[in-house]
Motif scaffolding. Structure first.
Motif, PDB file in Angstrom:
ATOM      1  N   GLY A 168      12.681  60.991  30.028  1.00  0.00           N
ATOM      2  CA  GLY A 168      12.186  61.009  31.411  1.00  0.00           C
ATOM      3  C   GLY A 168      10.673  61.104  31.457  1.00  0.00           C
ATOM      4  N   GLN A 169      10.134  61.958  30.594  1.00  0.00           N
ATOM      5  CA  GLN A 169       8.673  62.132  30.586  1.00  0.00           C
ATOM      6  C   GLN A 169       7.974  60.854  30.126  1.00  0.00           C
ATOM      7  N   ILE A 170       8.582  60.204  29.129  1.00  0.00           N
ATOM      8  CA  ILE A 170       7.968  58.963  28.620  1.00  0.00           C
ATOM      9  C   ILE A 170       8.016  57.878  29.701  1.00  0.00           C
ATOM     10  N   LEU A 171       9.169  57.815  30.399  1.00  0.00           N
ATOM     11  CA  LEU A 171       9.277  56.828  31.487  1.00  0.00           C
ATOM     12  C   LEU A 171       8.219  57.106  32.554  1.00  0.00           C
ATOM     13  N   GLU A 172       8.047  58.394  32.856  1.00  0.00           N
ATOM     14  CA  GLU A 172       7.047  58.751  33.868  1.00  0.00           C
ATOM     15  C   GLU A 172       5.654  58.333  33.400  1.00  0.00           C
ATOM     16  N   ILE A 189      13.781  58.527  36.607  1.00  0.00           N
ATOM     17  CA  ILE A 189      12.806  59.456  36.006  1.00  0.00           C
ATOM     18  C   ILE A 189      13.146  60.897  36.364  1.00  0.00           C
ATOM     19  N   ILE A 190      13.395  61.176  37.637  1.00  0.00           N
ATOM     20  CA  ILE A 190      13.599  62.584  38.014  1.00  0.00           C
ATOM     21  C   ILE A 190      14.937  63.127  37.501  1.00  0.00           C
ATOM     22  N   ILE A 191      15.925  62.245  37.397  1.00  0.00           N
ATOM     23  CA  ILE A 191      17.205  62.705  36.836  1.00  0.00           C
ATOM     24  C   ILE A 191      16.983  63.110  35.385  1.00  0.00           C
ATOM     25  N   SER A 192      16.262  62.274  34.638  1.00  0.00           N
ATOM     26  CA  SER A 192      16.067  62.568  33.218  1.00  0.00           C
ATOM     27  C   SER A 192      15.154  63.764  33.001  1.00  0.00           C
ATOM     28  N   LYS A 193      14.047  63.822  33.713  1.00  0.00           N
ATOM     29  CA  LYS A 193      13.092  64.891  33.373  1.00  0.00           C
ATOM     30  C   LYS A 193      13.497  66.244  33.958  1.00  0.00           C
ATOM     31  N   THR A 194      14.218  66.246  35.078  1.00  0.00           N
ATOM     32  CA  THR A 194      14.496  67.521  35.761  1.00  0.00           C
ATOM     33  C   THR A 194      15.989  67.823  35.907  1.00  0.00           C
ATOM     34  N   ALA A 195      16.746  66.846  36.438  1.00  0.00           N
ATOM     35  CA  ALA A 195      18.121  67.164  36.844  1.00  0.00           C
ATOM     36  C   ALA A 195      19.016  67.481  35.655  1.00  0.00           C
ATOM     37  N   LEU A 226      21.811  69.434  42.267  1.00  0.00           N
ATOM     38  CA  LEU A 226      20.811  70.465  42.570  1.00  0.00           C
ATOM     39  C   LEU A 226      19.453  70.055  42.011  1.00  0.00           C
ATOM     40  N   GLY A 227      19.481  69.549  40.771  1.00  0.00           N
ATOM     41  CA  GLY A 227      18.241  69.157  40.099  1.00  0.00           C
ATOM     42  C   GLY A 227      17.545  68.007  40.803  1.00  0.00           C
ATOM     43  N   ILE A 228      18.337  67.044  41.274  1.00  0.00           N
ATOM     44  CA  ILE A 228      17.738  65.910  41.999  1.00  0.00           C
ATOM     45  C   ILE A 228      17.057  66.435  43.269  1.00  0.00           C
ATOM     46  N   ALA A 229      17.808  67.280  44.015  1.00  0.00           N
ATOM     47  CA  ALA A 229      17.244  67.824  45.260  1.00  0.00           C
ATOM     48  C   ALA A 229      16.006  68.671  44.953  1.00  0.00           C
ATOM     49  N   PHE A 230      16.070  69.427  43.875  1.00  0.00           N
ATOM     50  CA  PHE A 230      14.934  70.280  43.501  1.00  0.00           C
ATOM     51  C   PHE A 230      13.682  69.423  43.282  1.00  0.00           C
ATOM     52  N   GLN A 231      13.834  68.324  42.534  1.00  0.00           N
ATOM     53  CA  GLN A 231      12.658  67.505  42.225  1.00  0.00           C
ATOM     54  C   GLN A 231      12.195  66.716  43.447  1.00  0.00           C
ATOM     55  N   LEU A 232      13.155  66.287  44.300  1.00  0.00           N
ATOM     56  CA  LEU A 232      12.743  65.613  45.546  1.00  0.00           C
ATOM     57  C   LEU A 232      11.843  66.550  46.344  1.00  0.00           C
TER      58      LEU A 232
END
Ligand code: FPP
Ligand code: MG
Length: 347
Positions: A168-172, A189-195, A226-232
């Motif tokens: 996720g970080q590399i994609l970002e 990206i957000i699913i991989s790095k956070t969710a 939860l992780g998706i919502a958190f990063q959104l």
């Protein structure tokens, strides 16, 4: 704090009244978990355990103090939800704070960030080299605890999780200043790095409790949402929050060339000419302070913030169904409350 942040904060300093008339609705929400946070913090303090003084200093600085401890809390509650009653759940929960904090220390190196959790970042205090090694150390602490458990399934899950976080970080990184970034790629990206880490924290409760596959899958999905919502929300707050609440500067994403959903939606709503003008200005680093300020103000005021919050709310409303198969318990109630909190939080 620079000029833009000062001006934006002035605007944000006006007290915020919610629809129900209460200020900062999440302010005390996490207080109800104080005894659990205390147990988690007890396990974290003094746990760094290296004979090297600098590692203990870095560990203390990064692990203790501010920080919501959401991931260890989710693990503890998920374990309890699946009937795990042993006290070592708190010691095991530190795995998730170690991984999370290791990733933040490294993230601050990638982002050149000065501030983390209302304190100077590790790289700001000790430099990038110590930050990389400090993060590595905390990550290996997490791995050590998981290995001690002897649960291969758990070790595999944690390994898959951290591998995806790196992806996720590399994609970002690859998409820095990519003004054509789509919503789908942003979501990836957000699913991989956070969710994935919140998903693993919840699913791990099922693993330690030796619950069945169905419980594992539901908790995995619950934590992922939860992780998706958190990063959104994190990406929304980057545009709308105040530094003293958020613990890091506002407008950081735009400054770092990080294209997040509030900007993606804003760009979609603009005409092609204006979109090209902004892209050319920011991508080629010709944007001045007032250009930053104007774009941040546009993002704040064009309806995209409410649109994203409403998407996150919908996702979380549907998320409750993943807890339906579990018997009623205090843990279940707390997890449903946390589910609601994710989109209402102000920091
Ligand atoms: C913060 O997000 C960073 C992450 C969610 C993940 C960072 C992951 C890595 C560095 C790779 C994995 C590393 C290890 C040790 C497992 P953000 O940049 O959106 O938030 P911010 O505004 O707080 O910086
Ligand atoms: Mg970052």
């Amino acid at each position: 704090m620079d000029l833009i942040e000062e001006e934006l904060q002035e605007e944000q300093n006006k007290p915020r009244i919610t629809a129900k008339g209460a200020m900062n609705p999440d302010k005390n929400f996490l207080d109800k978990f104080r005894p659990m946070f205390q147990r988690i913090n007890e396990e974290l303090s003094g746990s760094v355990g290296s004979h090297v003084f600098l590692i203990r200093e870095v560990g203390r600085h990064a692990l203790l103090g501010e920080g919501k401890r959401l991931r260890p809390l989710l693990f503890v509650l998920s374990g309890q939800l699946c009937g795990y009653g042993r006290e070592d759940i708190y010691r095991l929960s530190t795995i998730f704070e170690y991984i999370h904090v290791a990733s933040l220390i490294h993230d601050d190196v990638l982002d050149n960030a000065e501030l983390r959790r209302k304190k100077p970042s590790v790289r700001n205090v000790w430099g990038n080299l110590t930050a990389v090694l400090g993060g590595d150390y905390l990550y290996s602490k997490a791995a050590g605890l998981a290995i001690e458990s002897g649960k291969l399934e758990w070790i595999k899950l944690l390994n898959d999780t951290t591998r995806q976080m790196v992806e996720g970080q590399i994609l970002e990184l690859e998409n820095t200043h990519n003004w054509e970034l789509t919503r789908d790629s942003y979501m990836e990206i957000i699913i991989s790095k956070t969710a994935v880490l919140m998903s693993a924290a919840c699913a791990s409760g099922a693993i330690v409790a030796q619950a069945d596959r169905k419980a594992f899958d539901h908790l995995s999905q619950f934590g992922r949402n939860l992780g998706i919502a958190f990063q959104l929300l994190d990406d929304v707050l980057d545009y709308t929050s105040r530094e003293e609440d958020f613990g890091k500067p506002v407008g950081k994403d735009l400054r770092e060339g990080k294209i997040t959903l509030p900007l993606i939606y804003t760009l979609q709503d603009l005409g092609a000419g204006e979109r090209e003008r902004l892209k050319e200005l920011f991508k080629n680093k010709k944007a001045r302070e007032e250009d930053h300020r104007a774009l941040i103000t546009k993002v704040r005021n064009n309806g995209v913030i409410e649109r994203i919050k409403s998407e996150a709310r919908q996702l979380l409303e549907a998320n409750g169904r993943h807890l339906e198969p579990f018997p009623e318990s205090a843990a279940k109630e707390h997890m449903l409350e946390l589910n609601r909190y994710m989109v209402e939080r102000q920091h």
